[in-house]
Write a protein that holds these residues in place. Sequence first.
Motif, PDB file in Angstrom:
ATOM      1  N   UNK A 205       0.813  -1.211   0.000  1.00  0.00           N
ATOM      2  CA  UNK A 205       0.000   0.000   0.000  1.00  0.00           C
ATOM      3  C   UNK A 205       0.847   1.261   0.000  1.00  0.00           C
ATOM      4  N   UNK A 259       4.299 -11.718   5.870  1.00  0.00           N
ATOM      5  CA  UNK A 259       3.018 -11.315   6.446  1.00  0.00           C
ATOM      6  C   UNK A 259       2.959  -9.798   6.533  1.00  0.00           C
ATOM      7  N   UNK A 260       1.808  -9.248   6.205  1.00  0.00           N
ATOM      8  CA  UNK A 260       1.670  -7.797   6.257  1.00  0.00           C
ATOM      9  C   UNK A 260       2.040  -7.118   4.954  1.00  0.00           C
ATOM     10  N   UNK A 263      -0.798  -5.122   3.401  1.00  0.00           N
ATOM     11  CA  UNK A 263      -1.253  -3.936   4.140  1.00  0.00           C
ATOM     12  C   UNK A 263      -0.136  -2.935   4.377  1.00  0.00           C
ATOM     13  N   UNK A 398      -1.472   8.038  -1.280  1.00  0.00           N
ATOM     14  CA  UNK A 398      -2.158   6.910  -0.654  1.00  0.00           C
ATOM     15  C   UNK A 398      -3.448   6.629  -1.415  1.00  0.00           C
ATOM     16  N   UNK A 399      -3.691   5.357  -1.726  1.00  0.00           N
ATOM     17  CA  UNK A 399      -4.890   4.996  -2.465  1.00  0.00           C
ATOM     18  C   UNK A 399      -4.845   5.358  -3.934  1.00  0.00           C
ATOM     19  N   UNK A 403      -1.541   1.952  -6.800  1.00  0.00           N
ATOM     20  CA  UNK A 403      -1.622   1.081  -5.629  1.00  0.00           C
ATOM     21  C   UNK A 403      -2.763   0.074  -5.810  1.00  0.00           C
ATOM     22  N   UNK A 404      -3.906   0.559  -6.342  1.00  0.00           N
ATOM     23  CA  UNK A 404      -5.040  -0.336  -6.547  1.00  0.00           C
ATOM     24  C   UNK A 404      -4.722  -1.373  -7.614  1.00  0.00           C
ATOM     25  N   UNK A 407      -2.717  -4.034  -5.922  1.00  0.00           N
ATOM     26  CA  UNK A 407      -3.571  -4.828  -5.042  1.00  0.00           C
ATOM     27  C   UNK A 407      -4.373  -5.851  -5.851  1.00  0.00           C
TER      28      UNK A 407
ATOM     29  N   UNK B 171      -2.783   3.345  17.565  1.00  0.00           N
ATOM     30  CA  UNK B 171      -1.968   2.854  16.442  1.00  0.00           C
ATOM     31  C   UNK B 171      -0.911   1.899  16.966  1.00  0.00           C
ATOM     32  N   UNK B 177       3.690  -5.251  15.105  1.00  0.00           N
ATOM     33  CA  UNK B 177       5.079  -5.295  15.555  1.00  0.00           C
ATOM     34  C   UNK B 177       5.204  -5.055  17.060  1.00  0.00           C
ATOM     35  N   UNK B 194       0.623 -12.345  12.649  1.00  0.00           N
ATOM     36  CA  UNK B 194       1.282 -11.265  11.915  1.00  0.00           C
ATOM     37  C   UNK B 194       0.344 -10.414  11.069  1.00  0.00           C
ATOM     38  N   UNK B 199      -5.642  -4.006   8.634  1.00  0.00           N
ATOM     39  CA  UNK B 199      -5.345  -4.413   7.265  1.00  0.00           C
ATOM     40  C   UNK B 199      -6.563  -4.627   6.388  1.00  0.00           C
ATOM     41  N   UNK B 285      -4.951   6.289   7.393  1.00  0.00           N
ATOM     42  CA  UNK B 285      -4.608   7.082   6.206  1.00  0.00           C
ATOM     43  C   UNK B 285      -5.597   6.833   5.077  1.00  0.00           C
ATOM     44  N   UNK B 288      -7.279   0.393   4.238  1.00  0.00           N
ATOM     45  CA  UNK B 288      -6.607  -0.132   3.057  1.00  0.00           C
ATOM     46  C   UNK B 288      -7.362   0.176   1.752  1.00  0.00           C
ATOM     47  N   UNK B 289      -6.631   0.589   0.766  1.00  0.00           N
ATOM     48  CA  UNK B 289      -7.165   0.835  -0.580  1.00  0.00           C
ATOM     49  C   UNK B 289      -8.379   1.753  -0.592  1.00  0.00           C
ATOM     50  N   UNK B 290      -8.282   2.896   0.085  1.00  0.00           N
ATOM     51  CA  UNK B 290      -9.329   3.917   0.068  1.00  0.00           C
ATOM     52  C   UNK B 290     -10.619   3.473   0.719  1.00  0.00           C
TER      53      UNK B 290
END
Lengths: 430, 342
Positions: A205, A259-260, A263, A398-399, A403-404, A407, B171, B177, B194, B199, B285, B288-290
């Motif tokens: 992302x 992992x992660x 996101x 962002x977004x 990015x899309x 994804x 946050x 983490x 994880x 997400x 923010x 995720x993805x808007x």
Amino acid sequence: MTYIRPTRRGAAVAAVAALMVTGLAACGSDDNSDGANATSGDSGEVTMWSRAPLERQATNAVDAYNANHDTQIKLEILPNDDVEGKVGAAVQTDTLPCLLAGDVVRVPYWTQQGVFADITDKIDSLENLDDLAVGHIEAGTYEGSKYTLPFVQDISVLVWNKDLYQEAGLDPEKGPTNLDEFVDQAEAVAALNKDGVSGSYLSGQSGGALVFTLFPSVWADGEEVMNADGTEALLDSDSAAAVFDAYRELAETTNGLGAGSQEETGATWTAPFAEGNVGVMPYPFTSVSGLFDTADFEIGVSGIPGSTGGSSTFLGGDAIGISSSCQNVDGAWDFLSWLMTDDAQQEVFADNNDTAANLSVLKNGYADADPRTQIANAVIENGRTPASVNFNEAFNAAGSPWQLLIQNAVWGDDDSLTDDNAAITAILGQ
Amino acid sequence: MVRKSPSGTEGQGLRERLAPPRRVPNAVKEHEDVRASRGHQGIVKGPSRSEVLGNRLGWTFVSPTLLIIALLFIAPIVLVFVMAATKWTLMGGQQDVNFPENFHKVFADPLLMDSAWFTLKYTFATTFIIMPIALGLAMLVQESRRWNNIIRTAILLPSALGIASSSLLFYALYSPQVGPLNSILAKLGLMEQNASLLGSPNGALWATVFLVVWRFSGYYMLLTMVGLQAIPPDVYEAAKIDGANRFQSFMNITLPLLKPTLAMTWIMSITGSLLAFDQFYVLTKGGPNNSTVTVVQLIYKYAFETKKDLGMAAALSVIVLVALVVINFFMLKSMGVNDEED
């Protein structure tokens, strides 16, 4: 009505008084800045903005300059996310710093919007102009005039964890030379099935990290990511699709992508490799050079491969220019012209294992450096800097549609690539 | 208030100006003298001298507030309307008038409907969770029992933290983490160790709703408590004598008499949620993805991130302003609150 008049007069008096106060205050601040300029010329203080990810390099440069010059650079570091807003607000209020360094992909927009002062004559008068990396100068060239010089070069390289390669039965000295090998080697590390260890990693992302890590694979095949004007995206080519498919295969493999990854917003995307938990991934060279001494595992470095075997890199980092509202242009130029000299490039960048912007220093200045730094430097000649006025909105924000696209292409529906590419073109072409 | 001076002359001038003439015989006399002398000259058309003096004094007292309102409230609103009708970019500054192009561009953005829908969803979620909790907590702690002061303080304490600071706190709590929640949830088998709580679109929404409920429940509890304490105890007493049980007195006394307070808290909560920004800016923010972009975040994005177009941002601000006025109007209507009830 006659009785109301005094009230009005009173209000008028108050307004005049208020104007006088603010007027005086404005005069006061004018006096101050004039005073500062009067003492400047070759000395005095020059303010400068740079952004947090390149703090180490910016501090190195400013400290080295301040140590033996009368003019003192006052460096202010901005958080990466705040750069656009702060610069925008400063333009509106005419409070830009004299020297402004910014992500090279943002520079075309800033230049077009008149953030920088035209320094074509000054740049053309540089003796070693032919030696300087062109990407950062071209990014700040608008309608034939030049506005920016290279500040910090940050290139992307492929890095792999030699310890994990050894464990997985791979040759630790041989990194992947094409995308198939990249996938195979990442899968081999993933098959170790170690807790927390993954084959590769992707910053799903963070549009900025994604262009930095994925574009070079397209360029390595000799393909383009945008048309020459930067108004049309070309990310539905076979070459680009091959890159996305490679990561898609890893995403479908157990432990394939850390992992992660899906996101990851870019805040911590370099951490898993630095902690020794990733087999192989594209990585910023400014970050990995700091790991050579500190990491408790061995690191291999190469260019980022494409599907047919070439390699390339993203010539990123920050370009620097003199802002249009700078009062002390001579002082600011003194710093810039010093920074472009071979000696300064050697002292500030080469001696710290960072990438110089000066080709002769790149060629001759790293004799004592880590061999991996030399490998990275050798990739630069195949490297590219994409330039488009709307790059930030199309890719980095962002977004963003880019990015899309990732994804969808890596984790989502596999068949929307054409539409997603058109969405990027819609932004680039506006 | 005016101290009587022995001679009686010192305070007179001031008194004459401050007090209504009727109460001060001397002033009445003077007042009438003026009228009489004027009357000789012809018909009095304008306001009398002391009325003018009083008006002028009134304006003098109001003027600091008026000035602040004009500077900090009216001027920005006028500026937003001007901006909305102007081509005004972040770097390029004010250019020429281009109404209604900014509005066209805003309505053409596919993100607009997504963000409006998400903002509504978020508003419903927070309001329908916070309001009952706030009422319940307020009823719990309204009577003075032994530990109530401590409980009230404990519940109110999160409100003392800024929304940005509390978002940052959460946050860290949500972080895979460094946060403690992941390992707890993973042990309970609710999620992978994880994976990130923030997400997925739903995870991000409910994680933010949880933060906001934690942060604002105490605040709305306090407001509701004030309303509860304003209900006279004898009404409850009378109900008790009439044989009403707790539930009946809650339904027939507490709720109706609390209506003005509830109307206020609901409107505050809904308006506040519709304007949500800080918590999403820090926590997600918009990702995720808007999927968690609120309308105000979209305004911010237009101005500083994607379009860098202050005109578009102002146009959307105007749309939001109009929407808020309409929503609040209908809310007040539907709750039956009018001016008399205040």
